[in-house]
Design a protein around this motif. Structure first.
Motif, PDB file in Angstrom:
ATOM      1  N   ALA B  15       0.833  -1.292  -0.167  1.00  0.00           N
ATOM      2  CA  ALA B  15      -0.066  -0.143   0.196  1.00  0.00           C
ATOM      3  C   ALA B  15       0.829   1.152   0.096  1.00  0.00           C
ATOM      4  O   ALA B  15       0.627   2.007  -0.650  1.00  0.00           O
ATOM      5  N   LYS B  18       2.258   1.955  -3.523  1.00  0.00           N
ATOM      6  CA  LYS B  18       1.302   2.407  -4.430  1.00  0.00           C
ATOM      7  C   LYS B  18       0.844   3.696  -4.230  1.00  0.00           C
ATOM      8  O   LYS B  18      -0.057   4.390  -4.948  1.00  0.00           O
ATOM      9  N   LYS B  19       0.940   4.232  -2.475  1.00  0.00           N
ATOM     10  CA  LYS B  19       0.248   5.503  -2.249  1.00  0.00           C
ATOM     11  C   LYS B  19       0.234   6.706  -3.106  1.00  0.00           C
ATOM     12  O   LYS B  19      -0.790   7.350  -3.314  1.00  0.00           O
ATOM     13  N   LEU B  22      -2.199   6.486  -5.675  1.00  0.00           N
ATOM     14  CA  LEU B  22      -3.590   6.262  -5.128  1.00  0.00           C
ATOM     15  C   LEU B  22      -4.662   7.239  -5.966  1.00  0.00           C
ATOM     16  O   LEU B  22      -5.737   6.964  -6.426  1.00  0.00           O
ATOM     17  N   LEU B  26      -7.641   6.528  -8.530  1.00  0.00           N
ATOM     18  CA  LEU B  26      -8.838   6.612  -8.146  1.00  0.00           C
ATOM     19  C   LEU B  26      -9.592   7.416  -9.414  1.00  0.00           C
ATOM     20  O   LEU B  26     -10.831   7.110  -9.866  1.00  0.00           O
ATOM     21  N   ILE B 109      -7.574  -0.335  -4.821  1.00  0.00           N
ATOM     22  CA  ILE B 109      -7.086   0.815  -5.640  1.00  0.00           C
ATOM     23  C   ILE B 109      -8.227   0.703  -6.834  1.00  0.00           C
ATOM     24  O   ILE B 109      -8.578   1.806  -6.898  1.00  0.00           O
TER      25      ILE B 109
END
Ligand code: ATP
Ligand code: MG
Lengths: 320, 244
Positions: B15, B18-19, B22, B26, B109
């Motif tokens: 996480a 990939k933050k 994000l 989205l 995600i």
């Protein structure tokens, strides 16, 4: 010996025989250096030990247990710093080191304590909470080392940990490598830095095209060279002929330089000879100094043209 | 115990990795889903209410399929090339924990954007969905199956081949799959193929759980998807455990 590698051979599906009958043994508390030219098969060897590659034949044992049959156990017993950069973009060094320590089974508080010590020892404090995506290559590699060292396995495999690291921090790094061994780990370390390896490893092996061509302590390997001193000649670019060595010892061309082994008692003679060469203009300058592991390495793996050879062959050829 | 411990730590790791992407993911997922919902009626202004329902409820399947078949395999392919996948595979954790963690983060995600896209579409066209609680397992299953298939392809094949094959599948999904139209519009032999492939089933379970009053709940599709999901996961697991 804790890590025992016997007759290890790895042939890739492409047909490349990257390891060809390698046998090595590394004991607890020992720092073992693995040297060799690009493509010699060092990473291939390391990756087999940590269970990423399956050997074509041969055995790998840790504490007598078969690692080829049980790669899961190999991953638990070995901590590993890969040659490629670690995938920690998005994480801070603090997060990355703590996560790895806990993944290796360390208790949270212990891991944090050890992380603090490593960060201080490697002088990484100012980057502790910086996103790794913004770290320099050298700092990232030190973080990768810390990840391998925070909860070390009984065997620690380090694939070129000193790459990209500045000279001051390289010293700090070597000290931590020694600390790992002092705490009982068997450390295998791949490096291209022969000079640092000479100072820092207990024993080493030189790999050439998948084979071990020399193994021993730095002193043993230098002893086999048969020369305590090294005369380095900087050749005149216009000189047509290479000066022939009068000492009957290894003379290896490296670029526009010629490295010549000189016995201790011939130091005076060597200087006089070099002076005369300089006088006649076939060399530009020369230096005489103690022979180093690098001389052994160059003699073995060869300079530009000289192909690989065993120490004895080099010496024999020059003696002839 | 070790499984759960590793899983939790690896979810954190993946996480965090990939933050940074994000918000972008989205936005892309929302716009993509919305694009399909709003785009088709723009292209074909004469669409009737039934067709719009079909599109609005098929769009999430298309959206999740494209992530599973494009973004995911591309990322895994890159990780293979740069060696970071090998590093993760060298960690002393159960393979199952690693895969589960990676898939969890992928789903986290993908799904919010898809949901948002469908909601906006529903509001725009004034569609009154009588969403079934089964929508939760349905969306999870569609996202997971898409991801597992993409993961299987990427972990099995070299990068270049992965790119080519997944692109071909995406074209097939967009042009020749009954997601925005009903399978009955296909030639009979094509209908048979789609009754075996997971694509149509994905449309059926999203549709049947978002608007069960319009389409009904297809239990067979759930079974088809479950089989594909297990197959994709199994292949991925085997490929990830394989030593070169
Ligand atoms: N996955 C692979 N498939 C086929 N051949 C490979 C593969 N990986 C490495 N090789 C080949 O095996 C040989 C040894 O490679 P290896 O990476 O072990 O060398 P190395 O000693 O680590 O080199 P370097 O110092 O450059 O890191 C090389 O000839 C390389 O091209
Ligand atoms: Mg290497």
């Amino acid at each position: 010996m804790l890590l025992q590698i016997e007759e290890l051979t790895k042939e890739y599906r492409t047909g490349t025989r990257a390891n060809d009958g390698i046998s090595l043994a590394i004991g607890e508390g020992e720092v073992f250096g693995l040297l060799g030219h690009n493509g010699a098969g060092k990473t291939t060897l390391v990756n087999q030990v940590v269970g990423l590659l399956r050997p074509t034949s041969g055995s790998i044992r840790i504490d007598g247990r078969d690692m080829v049959a049980d790669p899961g156990l190999a991953r638990r017993l070995c901590s590993f710093q890969a040659q490629a950069q670690v995938p920690i973009d998005g994480l801070t060094p603090r997060q990355a080191i703590d996560l790895l320590g806990q993944l290796r089974g360390g208790a949270r508080a212990d891991v944090q304590r050890r992380r603090e010590r490593l960060i201080e020892a490697l002088d990484l404090g100012e980057w502790l909470d910086v996103d790794a995506a913004r770290l320099s290559g050298g700092v990232k590699r030190l973080v990768a080392f810390a990840m391998a060292a925070v909860v070390p396995g009984r065997v620690v495999m380090l694939d070129e940990p000193t790459n990209d690291v500045d000279p001051v921090r390289r010293r700090l790094l070597w000290r931590q490598v020694r600390t790992l061994a002092d705490h009982g780990a068997a450390v295998l370390l791949v490096t291209h830095n022969v000079i640092e390896a000479e100072r820092s490893v207990d024993r080493l092996a030189i790999l050439d095209e998948g084979r071990v061509i020399a193994e021993g302590t730095p002193a043993e390997l230098k002893g086999r060279l048969g020369a305590a001193l090294r005369l380095e000649l900087v050749l005149d670019p216009d000189a047509v002929e290479l000066p022939a060595s009068p000492f009957g010892l290894s003379a290896v061309p490296v670029g526009n330089r010629l490295m010549i082994g000189v016995p201790m008692d011939a130091a005076g003679q060597a200087v006089a000879w070099a002076e005369s060469l300089k006088h006649t203009g076939s060399i530009e300058e020369f230096t005489l100094g103690p022979a180093t592991l690098e001389d052994v390495y160059v003699a073995l793996v060869g300079g530009s043209d000289a192909g690989p050879a065993h120490v004895e062959e080099v010496i024999d050829a020059n003696a002839a | 115990m070790q499984m759960l411990h590793s899983y939790r730590l690896l979810v954190t790791w993946q996480a965090l990795r990939k933050k940074n992407y994000l918000p972008l993911m989205l936005a892309v997922q929302t716009l993509f889903t919305l694009g399909i919902v709003l785009g088709y009626p723009l292209l074909f202004p004469t669409l009737d209410r039934a067709a719009i329902y079909l599109i609005a409820t098929g769009a999430p399947a298309i959206s999740m399929l494209s992530v599973g078949l494009v973004a995911l395999p591309q990322t895994i392919g890159e990780q293979k090339t740069e060696g970071s996948l090998a590093y993760m595979r060298s960690l002393p954790v159960p393979r199952l924990a690693y895969l589960a963690a990676d898939l969890t983060v992928w789903l986290a995600i993908v799904i919010p954007g898809v949901v948002l896209g469908v909601l906006v579409g529903a509001v725009r066209f004034g569609l009154d969905f009588q969403v079934s609680p089964l929508v939760v397992p349905a969306v999870l299953l569609v996202a997971l199956t898409s991801a597992c298939i993409g993961y299987a392809i990427a972990s099995l094949l070299p990068y270049m081949l992965t790119v080519i094959i997944t692109q071909a599948i995406v074209v097939f999904v967009f042009m020749f799959s009954p997601l925005t139209f009903l399978p009955s519009k296909l030639p009979a032999w094509f209908e048979v193929i789609h009754s075996i492939l997971p694509i149509q089933a994905m449309g059926e379970v999203t549709r049947g759980t978002i608007a069960p009053n319009e389409f009904g709940l297809p239990l067979g599709a759930f079974v088809t998807l479950a089989v594909w999901c297990v197959l994709g996961f199994g292949v991925t697991y085997a490929a990830m455990s394989r030593r070169g």
